[in-house]
Design an enzyme around this catalytic site. Structure first.
Site, PDB file in Angstrom:
ATOM      1  N   GLY A   9     -25.611   8.561  25.494  1.00 39.57           N
ATOM      2  CA  GLY A   9     -25.357   7.501  26.144  1.00 39.57           C
ATOM      3  C   GLY A   9     -24.933   6.379  26.735  1.00 39.57           C
TER       4      GLY A   9
ATOM      5  CB  ALA B 235     -29.686   8.265  22.924  1.00 38.97           C
TER       6      ALA B 235
ATOM      7  CD  GLU C 151     -24.247  13.734  24.834  1.00 38.76           C
ATOM      8  OE1 GLU C 151     -23.528  13.905  25.261  1.00 38.76           O
ATOM      9  OE2 GLU C 151     -24.212  12.731  25.195  1.00 38.76           O
TER      10      GLU C 151
ATOM     11  CD  GLU D  85     -25.002  10.637  29.184  1.00 35.56           C
ATOM     12  OE1 GLU D  85     -25.962  10.342  27.434  1.00 35.56           O
ATOM     13  OE2 GLU D  85     -25.567  11.245  29.785  1.00 35.56           O
TER      14      GLU D  85
HETATM   15  C1  HXC Z   1     -29.250   6.313  15.566  1.00 37.47           C
HETATM   16  C2  HXC Z   1     -26.602   5.524  15.077  1.00 37.47           C
HETATM   17  C3  HXC Z   1     -26.148   6.056  16.323  1.00 37.47           C
HETATM   18  C4  HXC Z   1     -27.143   6.896  16.777  1.00 37.47           C
HETATM   19  C5  HXC Z   1     -24.322   5.252  15.076  1.00 37.47           C
HETATM   20  N1  HXC Z   1     -25.552   4.693  14.281  1.00 37.47           N
HETATM   21  N2  HXC Z   1     -24.796   5.776  15.827  1.00 37.47           N
HETATM   22  N3  HXC Z   1     -27.633   5.144  15.239  1.00 37.47           N
HETATM   23  N4  HXC Z   1     -28.429   6.885  17.036  1.00 37.47           N
HETATM   24  N5  HXC Z   1     -26.605   7.207  18.387  1.00 37.47           N
HETATM   25  C6  HXC Z   1     -26.084   3.900  13.003  1.00 37.47           C
HETATM   26  C7  HXC Z   1     -26.023   4.765  11.493  1.00 37.47           C
HETATM   27  O1  HXC Z   1     -26.767   5.347  11.978  1.00 37.47           O
HETATM   28  C8  HXC Z   1     -25.264   3.524  10.708  1.00 37.47           C
HETATM   29  O2  HXC Z   1     -26.811   3.152  10.270  1.00 37.47           O
HETATM   30  C9  HXC Z   1     -24.513   2.269  11.691  1.00 37.47           C
HETATM   31  O3  HXC Z   1     -24.741   2.613  13.120  1.00 37.47           O
HETATM   32  C10 HXC Z   1     -23.644   2.237  11.747  1.00 37.47           C
HETATM   33  O4  HXC Z   1     -22.892   3.116  12.157  1.00 37.47           O
HETATM   34  P1  HXC Z   1     -21.554   4.433  11.011  1.00 37.47           P
HETATM   35  O5  HXC Z   1     -22.174   5.817  10.925  1.00 37.47           O
HETATM   36  O6  HXC Z   1     -21.571   4.137  10.202  1.00 37.47           O
HETATM   37  O7  HXC Z   1     -20.940   3.543  11.167  1.00 37.47           O
HETATM   38  P2  HXC Z   1     -19.023   4.633  11.599  1.00 37.47           P
HETATM   39  O8  HXC Z   1     -18.968   5.206  10.574  1.00 37.47           O
HETATM   40  O9  HXC Z   1     -17.721   3.623  11.560  1.00 37.47           O
HETATM   41  O10 HXC Z   1     -19.123   5.921  12.752  1.00 37.47           O
HETATM   42  C11 HXC Z   1     -18.966   5.028  14.296  1.00 37.47           C
HETATM   43  C12 HXC Z   1     -19.338   6.553  14.793  1.00 37.47           C
HETATM   44  C13 HXC Z   1     -20.703   7.289  14.284  1.00 37.47           C
HETATM   45  C14 HXC Z   1     -17.910   7.044  15.545  1.00 37.47           C
HETATM   46  C15 HXC Z   1     -19.999   6.243  16.396  1.00 37.47           C
HETATM   47  O11 HXC Z   1     -21.931   6.199  13.797  1.00 37.47           O
HETATM   48  C16 HXC Z   1     -21.477   8.386  14.730  1.00 37.47           C
HETATM   49  O12 HXC Z   1     -20.715   9.324  15.520  1.00 37.47           O
HETATM   50  N6  HXC Z   1     -22.711   7.375  15.511  1.00 37.47           N
HETATM   51  C17 HXC Z   1     -23.345   8.783  16.527  1.00 37.47           C
HETATM   52  C18 HXC Z   1     -22.412   8.863  18.040  1.00 37.47           C
HETATM   53  C19 HXC Z   1     -23.334   9.917  18.448  1.00 37.47           C
HETATM   54  O13 HXC Z   1     -23.556  11.449  18.236  1.00 37.47           O
HETATM   55  N7  HXC Z   1     -23.723   9.926  19.620  1.00 37.47           N
HETATM   56  C20 HXC Z   1     -24.137  10.282  20.522  1.00 37.47           C
HETATM   57  C21 HXC Z   1     -25.765  10.280  20.178  1.00 37.47           C
HETATM   58  S1  HXC Z   1     -27.082  11.834  21.225  1.00 37.47           S
HETATM   59  P3  HXC Z   1     -27.073   2.899   8.606  1.00 37.47           P
HETATM   60  O14 HXC Z   1     -28.605   2.921   8.780  1.00 37.47           O
HETATM   61  O15 HXC Z   1     -26.762   4.526   8.692  1.00 37.47           O
HETATM   62  O16 HXC Z   1     -26.363   1.232   8.686  1.00 37.47           O
HETATM   63  C22 HXC Z   1     -26.879  10.816  23.097  1.00 37.47           C
HETATM   64  C23 HXC Z   1     -27.798  12.032  24.332  1.00 37.47           C
HETATM   65  C24 HXC Z   1     -27.877  11.294  25.320  1.00 37.47           C
HETATM   66  O17 HXC Z   1     -26.125   9.763  23.248  1.00 37.47           O
HETATM   67  C25 HXC Z   1     -28.793  11.645  25.894  1.00 37.47           C
HETATM   68  C26 HXC Z   1     -30.351  11.398  25.505  1.00 37.47           C
HETATM   69  C27 HXC Z   1     -31.162  12.211  26.367  1.00 37.47           C
END
Ligand code: HXC
Length: 257
Positions: free
Chosen positions: A108, A65, A131, A111
């Site tokens: 997400g 998400a 998460e 999911e």
């Molecule tokens: C918003 C995101 C994002 C996310 C990545 N980006 N994941 N933006 N939401 N979930 C953006 C980064 O901010 C960055 O933007 C660009 O994408 C590239 O990501 P990087 O982090 O620079 O890439 P990398 O170093 O290769 O790392 C990849 C990664 C990391 C390991 C996947 O991005 C990461 O940990 N992302 C978050 C994963 C996560 O926690 N997902 C769960 C979300 S909560 P900029 O602008 O800086 O270039 C969820 C809840 C579901 O899903 C239920 C909800 C109700």
């Protein structure tokens, strides 16, 4: 219809939806949700489509998400808008769906992949429910579908530590049905979808519905449900054709009705 965050193609009887928000690793914001749900529902209604494929990019199926979109929100906001409830409409698609996962399928993203009926992984795929590292828990079914798919041991491990699992571990755990080299992922997915789309459409829907029911009910009720649908297949033209083709030693030509 042009969408902002996804690409939609029809290839034969397969509808292909590609998540296309590369700058954010396909993070699932409200726009992506609305686009995917709208496209999936249109394909689901289309009699010329027999199967849907959902995929992302080589680097990310979807990195979860959109954290930046969620960050400023509060409880009342999330509750009143029933944040992400529209994803339930994707899970409610009646035609078979295939997820083709390459790279990150996190939160997400994982999911969403688990909402699909057949989950194919590239050898580069990484699955996780991170998460907890953000101070939240899965919100579009992760704690439920992951547990049903891989059991308590790994579901607890993934949801509590937030660690990722690679494609090989995901296959061993029963989360994905096949792992293929990354370069072959989409071809394989389209081939699998083509096979499914070549079956009788109503019967494929019944097969999906019947397997899906096993997650919702007891064995006795599930078997009864299956039996009713099995009987119902005999009301289709495709049952006549499928069995006639076998007897006549030829390939069936399903009319999908
Ligand atoms: C918003 C995101 C994002 C996310 C990545 N980006 N994941 N933006 N939401 N979930 C953006 C980064 O901010 C960055 O933007 C660009 O994408 C590239 O990501 P990087 O982090 O620079 O890439 P990398 O170093 O290769 O790392 C990849 C990664 C990391 C390991 C996947 O991005 C990461 O940990 N992302 C978050 C994963 C996560 O926690 N997902 C769960 C979300 S909560 P900029 O602008 O800086 O270039 C969820 C809840 C579901 O899903 C239920 C909800 C109700």
């Amino acid at each position: 219809h042009e969408y902002e965050t996804i690409l939609v193609e029809r290839r034969g009887r397969t509808g292909l939806i590609t998540l296309n928000r590369p700058k954010a690793l396909n993070a699932l914001n409200l726009q992506v949700m609305n686009d995917v749900v709208d496209a999936a529902r249109q394909l689901d209604r289309d009699p010329d489509i027999g199967c849907l494929v959902l995929t992302g990019s080589a680097k990310a199926f979807a990195a979860g998400a959109d954290i930046k979109e969620m960050q400023p929100r509060g409880y009342m906001d999330m509750y009143v808008s029933d944040w992400f409830t529209a994803w339930d409409q994707f899970a409610a698609v009646r035609k078979p769906t295939v997820a083709a996962v390459s790279g990150y399928a996190l939160g997400g993203g994982c999911e969403l992949a688990m909402m699909c009926d057949i989950l194919l992984a590239a050898d580069t795929a990484r699955f996780g429910q991170p998460e907890i590292k953000l101070g939240v828990i899965p919100g579009i079914g992760g704690s439920q579908r992951l547990t049903r798919a891989v059991g308590k041991a790994k579901a607890m491990d993934l949801c509590l530590t937030g660690r990722m699992m690679d494609a090989e571990e995901a296959e061993r755990a029963g989360l994905v049905s096949r792992v293929v080299p990354a370069g072959e992922l989409l071809d394989t997915a389209m081939e699998v979808a083509g096979t499914v789309a070549g079956m009788s459409a109503p019967v494929a829907m019944m097969a999906k519905e019947s397997v899906a029911r096993s997650f919702e009910t007891t064995l006795t009720e599930g078997v009864r449900f299956e039996r009713r649908l099995f009987h119902a297949t005999f009301a289709t033209e495709d049952q006549k054709e499928g069995m006639a083709a076998f007897v006549e030693k030829r390939d069936p030509e399903f009319r999908h009705r």
